[in-house]
Design an enzyme around this catalytic site. Sequence first.
Site, PDB file in Angstrom:
ATOM      1  N   GLY A 117      19.174 101.305 -73.954  1.00  0.00           N
ATOM      2  CA  GLY A 117      20.023 102.482 -74.107  1.00  0.00           C
ATOM      3  C   GLY A 117      21.483 102.154 -74.341  1.00  0.00           C
ATOM      4  O   GLY A 117      22.297 103.062 -74.559  1.00  0.00           O
ATOM      5  N   ASP A 118      21.845 100.878 -74.313  1.00  0.00           N
ATOM      6  CA  ASP A 118      23.239 100.478 -74.508  1.00  0.00           C
ATOM      7  C   ASP A 118      23.641 100.645 -75.968  1.00  0.00           C
ATOM      8  O   ASP A 118      22.961 100.152 -76.883  1.00  0.00           O
ATOM      9  CB  ASP A 118      23.424  99.020 -74.068  1.00  0.00           C
ATOM     10  CG  ASP A 118      24.859  98.561 -74.196  1.00  0.00           C
ATOM     11  OD1 ASP A 118      25.618  98.749 -73.232  1.00  0.00           O
ATOM     12  OD2 ASP A 118      25.225  98.023 -75.263  1.00  0.00           O
ATOM     13  N   PHE A 119      24.775 101.299 -76.205  1.00  0.00           N
ATOM     14  CA  PHE A 119      25.212 101.594 -77.567  1.00  0.00           C
ATOM     15  C   PHE A 119      25.482 100.317 -78.362  1.00  0.00           C
ATOM     16  O   PHE A 119      25.127 100.218 -79.542  1.00  0.00           O
ATOM     17  CB  PHE A 119      26.470 102.462 -77.536  1.00  0.00           C
ATOM     18  CG  PHE A 119      26.951 102.885 -78.893  1.00  0.00           C
ATOM     19  CD1 PHE A 119      26.246 103.824 -79.639  1.00  0.00           C
ATOM     20  CD2 PHE A 119      28.108 102.335 -79.429  1.00  0.00           C
ATOM     21  CE1 PHE A 119      26.685 104.214 -80.900  1.00  0.00           C
ATOM     22  CE2 PHE A 119      28.550 102.720 -80.692  1.00  0.00           C
ATOM     23  CZ  PHE A 119      27.843 103.661 -81.424  1.00  0.00           C
TER      24      PHE A 119
END
Length: 212
Positions: free
Chosen positions: A162-164
């Site tokens: 989920g890390d951009f």
Amino acid sequence: MKKSRMIAMPPVMTPSIDQVFERDPVMAGLHRQFSPKKLRRKKQIYLRICSAIMSQQLSTKVADTLHRRFLELYGEAEPTPEQILETPHETLRAIGLSNAKAIYVKEVARHFIEQGLSDALLQKMSDAEVIEELTKIKGVGVWTVQMILMFSLARPDVFPSGDFGIQQAMIKLYKLRTTDKKKMIARMEKIASAWSPYRTLASMYLWQWKDE
């Protein structure tokens, strides 16, 4: 009667980082390009969570200033959970914390006290157990706990899909389609499964590639 003989099974050998990353030409290239990073355990995990909360949506410079002001409240020493919980809400707001962040920081302290959590206890938990336990705290999400797993508990096989930054790097490196985000993340996780048990290091390579 003849006694049955126990047959000793050969130990299962963990593949080396080189062996694992060579499965993926893209990651193999990053591994050759960048130097492996060492993971180091940190103490006072509750403080690392508080710091992560305080740093959210802030530049590194502002976050560092806020953290310094926080420690100054306690004579520049690292406070105990009890000291944090006893700190007036208005005092935390006065150093620059938003209303929500001031509440969340105290909730971290409260949870650690009420649940009897310690560094040693968290180290004994699996990654999934740590995520389940710490996301019970108001204001602490999965991404925050994954950062704690990686950079405070030094867990080697964490992949924060989920890390951009991770998403942006993999979109470019693996030519991922972005029209359906759910399918994109599923594809990311499938690609990353080939990096196990070194997904933390692989993630660090992806961040470094994006920054450079």
